[in-house]
Design a protein around this motif. Sequence first.
Motif, mmCIF file in Angstrom:
data_model
loop_
_atom_site.group_PDB
_atom_site.id
_atom_site.type_symbol
_atom_site.label_atom_id
_atom_site.label_comp_id
_atom_site.label_asym_id
_atom_site.label_seq_id
_atom_site.Cartn_x
_atom_site.Cartn_y
_atom_site.Cartn_z
ATOM 1 N N UNK A 221 0.510 -1.281 -0.412
ATOM 2 C CA UNK A 221 0.235 0.073 0.233
ATOM 3 C C UNK A 221 0.831 1.344 -0.428
ATOM 4 N N UNK A 222 1.716 1.087 0.390
ATOM 5 C CA UNK A 222 2.821 1.843 1.004
ATOM 6 C C UNK A 222 3.305 2.287 -0.793
ATOM 7 N N UNK A 223 3.743 1.690 -1.317
ATOM 8 C CA UNK A 223 5.257 1.744 -2.923
ATOM 9 C C UNK A 223 3.916 2.257 -4.294
ATOM 10 N N UNK A 224 2.663 2.263 -3.766
ATOM 11 C CA UNK A 224 1.042 2.809 -4.871
ATOM 12 C C UNK A 224 0.883 3.975 -4.357
ATOM 13 N N UNK A 225 1.140 4.724 -3.175
ATOM 14 C CA UNK A 225 2.071 5.822 -3.307
ATOM 15 C C UNK A 225 2.671 6.750 -4.591
ATOM 16 N N UNK A 226 2.574 7.608 -5.072
ATOM 17 C CA UNK A 226 3.472 8.007 -6.932
ATOM 18 C C UNK A 226 5.050 9.436 -6.021
ATOM 19 N N UNK A 227 4.799 9.399 -4.878
ATOM 20 C CA UNK A 227 6.324 10.248 -4.362
ATOM 21 C C UNK A 227 6.999 9.136 -3.892
#
Length: 255
Positions: A221-227
């Motif tokens: 879930x963390x890695x789906x964030x764009x930055x």
Amino acid sequence: MARIPLVMGNWKLNGSKAFCDSLISELKTALVDVKGCNVAIAPPVMYLAQAENLLTDSKIALGAQNVDVNVQGAFTGDISPVMLKEFGAKYIIIGHSERRTYHKESNEFIAKKFQLLKDAGLTPVLCIGETEAENEAGKTEEVCARQIDAVINTLGVEAFNNAVIAYEPIWAIGTGKSATPAQAQAVHAFIRQHIAKKSSTVAEQVIIQYGGSVNDANAAELFTQPDIDGALVGGASLKAAAFATIVKAAEKAKA
């Protein structure tokens, strides 16, 4: 440009010769097919030579957990960037909150390390982040900006070309508490925008990892964030299966 995420394991003060052998051989098997995510491990410096040999013909890069501000001379117990490079280390962690806390390392001192690593052709992994009290006082952005500006003011914003920033909220390191994906993304976006004020080109390519109780359950879930461009992983990097799951989550999210 698409940034390739970096997932790096910080072993901290853990391991033995036997542990090094078994963990690296398990990681090589588990990560043999990984594409689209860079992977590195930072064992204690005593095991660099052993790790360098074990990682031959592997996609896993070698890192180290610290460096000193001297290249050579009468500095008992210190380790120079040149020595780290000779043992094949590429990604060097600096400014970790444990160093800032236990060894009283200042932002300026850490900026000096950053410069030495760049001079040696190594990749600094600059850890930044706020304490729980600073977070509760709404000072997260102010603290992160100050830690980044120590490098920009000394070396110029271009120093962040081919460098890595690891945002690690201190209240989340080893505590089991992790920032929510939205909280982490907000700080990562702020960091990128802060650098973009000086250069959007530099900001666009800099890898910004998240660190702080990253594990195989919360990584995807963390890695789906764009930055969020990967992670600096502590405890979970000591278990091959958990670390491999985190790497594969980064690969999948950014594919």
